[in-house]
Design a protein around this motif. Sequence first.
Motif, mmCIF file in Angstrom:
data_model
loop_
_atom_site.group_PDB
_atom_site.id
_atom_site.type_symbol
_atom_site.label_atom_id
_atom_site.label_comp_id
_atom_site.label_asym_id
_atom_site.label_seq_id
_atom_site.Cartn_x
_atom_site.Cartn_y
_atom_site.Cartn_z
ATOM 1 N N PRO A 184 0.797 -1.229 0.000
ATOM 2 C CA PRO A 184 0.000 0.000 0.000
ATOM 3 C C PRO A 184 0.826 1.276 0.000
ATOM 4 O O PRO A 184 0.273 2.368 -0.162
ATOM 5 C CB PRO A 184 -0.786 -0.110 1.307
ATOM 6 C CG PRO A 184 0.124 -0.870 2.216
ATOM 7 C CD PRO A 184 0.858 -1.848 1.328
ATOM 8 N N GLY A 185 2.155 1.168 0.188
ATOM 9 C CA GLY A 185 2.962 2.377 0.251
ATOM 10 C C GLY A 185 2.469 3.295 1.364
ATOM 11 O O GLY A 185 2.043 2.854 2.432
ATOM 12 N N SER A 186 2.484 4.588 1.103
ATOM 13 C CA SER A 186 2.167 5.571 2.137
ATOM 14 C C SER A 186 0.695 5.617 2.508
ATOM 15 O O SER A 186 0.331 6.319 3.454
ATOM 16 C CB SER A 186 2.620 6.955 1.682
ATOM 17 O OG SER A 186 4.022 6.983 1.529
ATOM 18 N N SER A 187 -0.158 4.910 1.788
ATOM 19 C CA SER A 187 -1.573 4.904 2.171
ATOM 20 C C SER A 187 -1.802 4.159 3.480
ATOM 21 O O SER A 187 -2.893 4.202 4.040
ATOM 22 C CB SER A 187 -2.425 4.287 1.051
ATOM 23 O OG SER A 187 -2.041 2.950 0.791
ATOM 24 N N ILE A 188 -0.767 3.501 4.020
ATOM 25 C CA ILE A 188 -0.859 2.843 5.324
ATOM 26 C C ILE A 188 -0.597 3.832 6.461
ATOM 27 O O ILE A 188 -0.933 3.571 7.627
ATOM 28 C CB ILE A 188 0.131 1.659 5.405
ATOM 29 C CG1 ILE A 188 -0.279 0.647 6.482
ATOM 30 C CG2 ILE A 188 1.542 2.154 5.682
ATOM 31 C CD1 ILE A 188 -1.455 -0.181 6.115
ATOM 32 N N LYS A 189 0.024 4.966 6.153
ATOM 33 C CA LYS A 189 0.493 5.874 7.196
ATOM 34 C C LYS A 189 -0.595 6.418 8.124
ATOM 35 O O LYS A 189 -0.346 6.605 9.323
ATOM 36 C CB LYS A 189 1.269 7.030 6.566
ATOM 37 C CG LYS A 189 2.620 6.613 5.989
ATOM 38 C CD LYS A 189 3.317 7.798 5.328
ATOM 39 C CE LYS A 189 4.657 7.369 4.727
ATOM 40 N NZ LYS A 189 5.320 8.461 3.990
ATOM 41 N N PRO A 190 -1.800 6.731 7.642
ATOM 42 C CA PRO A 190 -2.807 7.261 8.572
ATOM 43 C C PRO A 190 -3.061 6.357 9.772
ATOM 44 O O PRO A 190 -3.365 6.845 10.868
ATOM 45 C CB PRO A 190 -4.055 7.387 7.694
ATOM 46 C CG PRO A 190 -3.513 7.597 6.323
ATOM 47 C CD PRO A 190 -2.288 6.747 6.255
ATOM 48 N N PHE A 191 -2.923 5.051 9.583
ATOM 49 C CA PHE A 191 -3.165 4.132 10.689
ATOM 50 C C PHE A 191 -2.010 4.177 11.698
ATOM 51 O O PHE A 191 -2.224 3.996 12.897
ATOM 52 C CB PHE A 191 -3.371 2.721 10.152
ATOM 53 C CG PHE A 191 -4.480 2.642 9.143
ATOM 54 C CD1 PHE A 191 -5.798 2.674 9.541
ATOM 55 C CD2 PHE A 191 -4.212 2.568 7.779
ATOM 56 C CE1 PHE A 191 -6.827 2.635 8.622
ATOM 57 C CE2 PHE A 191 -5.218 2.525 6.845
ATOM 58 C CZ PHE A 191 -6.538 2.558 7.265
ATOM 59 N N VAL A 192 -0.785 4.451 11.208
ATOM 60 C CA VAL A 192 0.353 4.635 12.108
ATOM 61 C C VAL A 192 0.130 5.877 12.964
ATOM 62 O O VAL A 192 0.332 5.865 14.190
ATOM 63 C CB VAL A 192 1.673 4.752 11.315
ATOM 64 C CG1 VAL A 192 2.856 4.955 12.246
ATOM 65 C CG2 VAL A 192 1.877 3.528 10.424
ATOM 66 N N TYR A 193 -0.308 6.956 12.325
ATOM 67 C CA TYR A 193 -0.572 8.193 13.056
ATOM 68 C C TYR A 193 -1.736 8.016 14.028
ATOM 69 O O TYR A 193 -1.742 8.612 15.116
ATOM 70 C CB TYR A 193 -0.852 9.329 12.074
ATOM 71 C CG TYR A 193 0.403 9.902 11.448
ATOM 72 C CD1 TYR A 193 0.866 11.160 11.796
ATOM 73 C CD2 TYR A 193 1.137 9.182 10.519
ATOM 74 C CE1 TYR A 193 2.023 11.690 11.241
ATOM 75 C CE2 TYR A 193 2.297 9.687 9.956
ATOM 76 C CZ TYR A 193 2.736 10.938 10.319
ATOM 77 O OH TYR A 193 3.897 11.451 9.785
ATOM 78 N N ALA A 194 -2.728 7.221 13.645
ATOM 79 C CA ALA A 194 -3.862 6.973 14.539
ATOM 80 C C ALA A 194 -3.398 6.293 15.819
ATOM 81 O O ALA A 194 -3.844 6.642 16.925
ATOM 82 C CB ALA A 194 -4.907 6.120 13.829
#
Length: 794
Positions: free
Chosen positions: A450-460
């Motif tokens: 998914p590349g950077s589209s996974i990042k919001p869950f890391v920030y969550a």
Amino acid sequence: MAGVAVMTAVAIAGFAVAVYAAWLFHDMPDGSELADFHPVTSARVFAWDGTLIGEYGQERRIYVPYSRMPTRVTQAFLAAEDRNFFTHNGVDVSGVSRAMAKNVFNLLRGKRFEGGSTITQQVAKNLLLNNERTVGRKLKEVILARRLENSLPKEQILELYLNDIYLGYRSYGVGAAAFNYFGKSLDELSLSELAFLGALPKGPENYRPSTHKAAAIARRNWVIGEMLKAGWVGRAEAEAAMKEDLVIQDKPRRAKYQDADYFVSEVELRAKRLFNDAIYTDGYYVKTTLDPKLQTMAREALMTGLETYDRRHGWRGAWSNIPVTDTWEGEAEAAEDKLPESRRAPSERPNWQIGLIEKSSGAVRAIDGGHGSIRGDDLAWAQATRGLKAGDLVYVSEDTKGVYRLRQVPKVNGSLVAVDPYSGRIVAMVGGYSYSLSKFNRATMAQRQPGSSIKPFVYAVALSKDFTPASLVDDGPISMMGGDGKQWSPENYEHDYLGMQPIRRGLELSRNLMTVRLAQKVGIKPVTQGIVNFGVLDKMPNEMSMVLGAGEVNPYRLTNAYSIFVNGGRKVKPHLIDEVQDRNGKVVYKADERVCPSACTADFDGLESPRLQPQGDVVLDPITAYEVNSMLQGVIQRGTGAAARSLGIPMGGKTGTTNDYRSAWFVGYTAELVVGVFVGFDDNSSLGNHETGAVAALPIWMDFMKNANAGKPIRQFNKPKDAVYMSVRGMEEAFKPGTEPKYNAAPESDDGPKPYLDTWTDDGDNGGPVTVVPAEEPPPPPKKRQAEDATPLY
């Protein structure tokens, strides 16, 4: 002695007859068993608005109860097959006599014998016996017909007959025949059309209009004449119907709506898990979550977007070359037949046709007889690479009279998924460029990074721990030991460093190093476990590269997981099937398992209607969900998704690009809809330099969202009521109560004005791992971005 011999012979003959009768009838079924008989019936699949979108069945049959059967339909079949049906007792003696008389002439002419069978006899033969042409089978048929008449009412016998009989064109029963031949339900048929159906039992293949039109019309008119004799139609109407042409569909169609093939195929897989092979035989009614209008928009947006990408990468040349002659069409069609299926014109593009290039200057003939020239910009596009030459076979579509567009089937593929974030209902899903070219559903079956589209869950996860929207994170070099024992030094896409930055900017600009530092501070195990809890995937390795998208997900689940940022942190179950009913209308499956309170069934008292609990389990604090939502809105306003700002709709989203530009993503949402777009080659090869999520996937998302939201009122996102809202560095941020920044108490001795950042303390009462920029070192302004967030890291 002679008398004794005769008596003996008679006794022996009687005994033989008795033995034969006993053998003949010993295993005959009881006609009463048909009281609960239902022929094999297709499952019918409907969109949420009732549009028929598909069928699954061993036999294409639509079961229609007698009470729903139009009177004239039954009259057409009675006129053709058994006019005395409601008066005889199962065997029509007069009909048999007429058949025997006709058979004398049939014998002399070498024609097939007529049986004189009643409808009741045909039901007995079709459902309880076989088709052998013997005296024994005929005797069984007569006996069973009498038993049926004694066991079942006439209406039920006629219902069985009309729903079981094969009428050609892949049609079992009159309901399916009406739909397959004319694309209509029974109550929509004209007299001419229903009379044609009544003509078919005698021999469907002998009266198919496409091959035996004259015979079909003659037989249809004979049926109309029989209805006239019986007094069931008036003379003027009958004569007018006889003059009508007989036009049928070019082929039996599963459904008029053809834009949901990937969706219908996936529903079949899921329905089979629920009901096994009964889904093909027991006549289920499957109500799905599909919105046909959105589905059509989704298919068109994805196809157009993939064609646009393909055009950027050049003309690949003609798919064949033949001599330019006046009789080129046959050779061109033969050449197309030799093409791999993946290179043929997609059925979803009905305006594409074969074109023959007459001259390299762009003169072209179309296989429909048209001729003209290739449009100028298309000709220049082709000449920039492989060019065109006389005899080339290409695909074209007419743009204006005599001007043709040059068409090319893309090699790239992708998917689009649209989901209601409050219920998990999949309202649109396209699993590839063309279902006619590839049945593989990339929305549900493809596993891609998914590349950077996974990042919001890391920030969550980080915001649910010790970080707040006021936190600052260092966007500087970092190096650590990777899971393979080697040194791992991730980089940003731009290969630069911005120093200390607000946490919001890390997500808006998709800064890899800030994301890694967040995960490092929180701990990789809480991050990966959080991502699993959000429903992105079932398990995730505890490796730092996962936070930059090194794992594999499918678009269906990733898109649905973004719902938590819209619905207040609830994990909803994505589904395509809302409800399934059996053939009697009883609900046998329902996706929404919530129980309505007793007030649902009480009489309306004018007060507030009963309220159901929201769907899904809470997996993220609503305030944290809104904090991420706000940051993802910043992605549209100031970050990597800024192109979507032109739509003028409150929305958020995140781009994603993987190593070597192998996959491009954009997952975004409004307050009512979450939509994910994936673009990539099936062999996972590179999309090409700078083919990022913002370049390859975002335009498709924007095209769909523009149409999906046209004419709708603008709806803002729901804001948690118990959050504390404060302005931080010029942005409104939401905080959990008690985590908001505090002003420092004013000193007793005023030493003059203080720098802006000195008025905040980011560690507060949390004591979290938060870094504050010293007053004398304000964060540097972000550098101009050259492209979106590719992650050449793993």
